[in-house]
Design a protein around this motif. Sequence first.
Motif, PDB file in Angstrom:
ATOM      1  N   ALA A 171       0.815  -1.220   0.000  1.00  0.00           N
ATOM      2  CA  ALA A 171       0.000   0.000   0.000  1.00  0.00           C
ATOM      3  C   ALA A 171       0.849   1.270   0.000  1.00  0.00           C
ATOM      4  O   ALA A 171       0.430   2.305  -0.509  1.00  0.00           O
ATOM      5  N   ALA A 172       2.058   1.182   0.563  1.00  0.00           N
ATOM      6  CA  ALA A 172       2.883   2.381   0.718  1.00  0.00           C
ATOM      7  C   ALA A 172       3.748   2.699  -0.500  1.00  0.00           C
ATOM      8  O   ALA A 172       4.467   3.699  -0.486  1.00  0.00           O
ATOM      9  N   HIS A 181       4.858  -1.654  -8.857  1.00  0.00           N
ATOM     10  CA  HIS A 181       3.960  -2.294  -7.887  1.00  0.00           C
ATOM     11  C   HIS A 181       4.603  -3.557  -7.324  1.00  0.00           C
ATOM     12  O   HIS A 181       5.257  -4.287  -8.041  1.00  0.00           O
ATOM     13  N   TRP A 182       4.443  -3.776  -6.023  1.00  0.00           N
ATOM     14  CA  TRP A 182       4.898  -5.012  -5.387  1.00  0.00           C
ATOM     15  C   TRP A 182       3.655  -5.832  -5.051  1.00  0.00           C
ATOM     16  O   TRP A 182       2.590  -5.271  -4.769  1.00  0.00           O
ATOM     17  N   ASP A 183       3.823  -7.171  -5.033  1.00  0.00           N
ATOM     18  CA  ASP A 183       2.720  -8.005  -4.563  1.00  0.00           C
ATOM     19  C   ASP A 183       3.069  -8.590  -3.195  1.00  0.00           C
ATOM     20  O   ASP A 183       4.245  -8.731  -2.839  1.00  0.00           O
ATOM     21  N   ALA A 184       2.028  -8.871  -2.408  1.00  0.00           N
ATOM     22  CA  ALA A 184       2.211  -9.340  -1.028  1.00  0.00           C
ATOM     23  C   ALA A 184       3.052 -10.618  -0.951  1.00  0.00           C
ATOM     24  O   ALA A 184       3.929 -10.709  -0.071  1.00  0.00           O
ATOM     25  N   LEU A 209      13.337   0.902  -6.181  1.00  0.00           N
ATOM     26  CA  LEU A 209      13.346  -0.546  -5.956  1.00  0.00           C
ATOM     27  C   LEU A 209      12.276  -1.213  -6.821  1.00  0.00           C
ATOM     28  O   LEU A 209      11.095  -0.945  -6.661  1.00  0.00           O
ATOM     29  N   GLU A 210      12.726  -2.078  -7.733  1.00  0.00           N
ATOM     30  CA  GLU A 210      11.797  -2.773  -8.624  1.00  0.00           C
ATOM     31  C   GLU A 210      11.077  -3.907  -7.890  1.00  0.00           C
ATOM     32  O   GLU A 210       9.924  -4.206  -8.184  1.00  0.00           O
ATOM     33  N   THR A 211      11.801  -4.559  -6.961  1.00  0.00           N
ATOM     34  CA  THR A 211      11.227  -5.683  -6.219  1.00  0.00           C
ATOM     35  C   THR A 211      11.449  -5.475  -4.728  1.00  0.00           C
ATOM     36  O   THR A 211      12.318  -4.682  -4.327  1.00  0.00           O
ATOM     37  N   PRO A 212      10.699  -6.203  -3.872  1.00  0.00           N
ATOM     38  CA  PRO A 212      10.901  -6.072  -2.419  1.00  0.00           C
ATOM     39  C   PRO A 212      12.083  -6.892  -1.897  1.00  0.00           C
ATOM     40  O   PRO A 212      12.253  -7.007  -0.684  1.00  0.00           O
TER      41      PRO A 212
END
Length: 144
Positions: free
Chosen positions: A17-18, A25-28, A59-62
């Motif tokens: 969400a942040a 976009h990141w996914d959970a 950052l492209e990924t978490p």
Amino acid sequence: MPVTKPQAEMLATLAVAARPHGARHWDAPGVMAALANIRHLDLAEVMMAVGRAARDRTLETPAAIGNTAAPCWIERPVERWTPTKTTRSDRCGECNKPRDVCERTARWGDDTHEFRPDYIQPAGSAVDELRDIKHAAMAAKEES
Ligand SMILES: [Zn+2]
């Protein structure tokens, strides 16, 4: 206190969400995978790293969340901005800008004003008169 699964799920939801507008976009599940690597660490430390990573639009990924050598694990000092104080004699009475801003601002159309202080200390004021009286009194005192 290590990170529990429900806490990791909350963090993943918040991280997704942040993400800043326009950032990847990141996914959970991706965030959960990164959190699995560092779930043994202190919850408060993980929370801050997740927040810093989520805020980082580059950052492209978490994945950085799971790597304690990543920049999101480094606490950065907060940059504080202090407003400059402008006195009435340093503020333009025409455009209301500080002297330096007024003097370097380009003039357009029929605006040809030059810096003119908003307030000019009046000469011969009561304050000046009192100061002169005080000086005279102190000089007289030193002589006696
Ligand atoms: Zn001005």
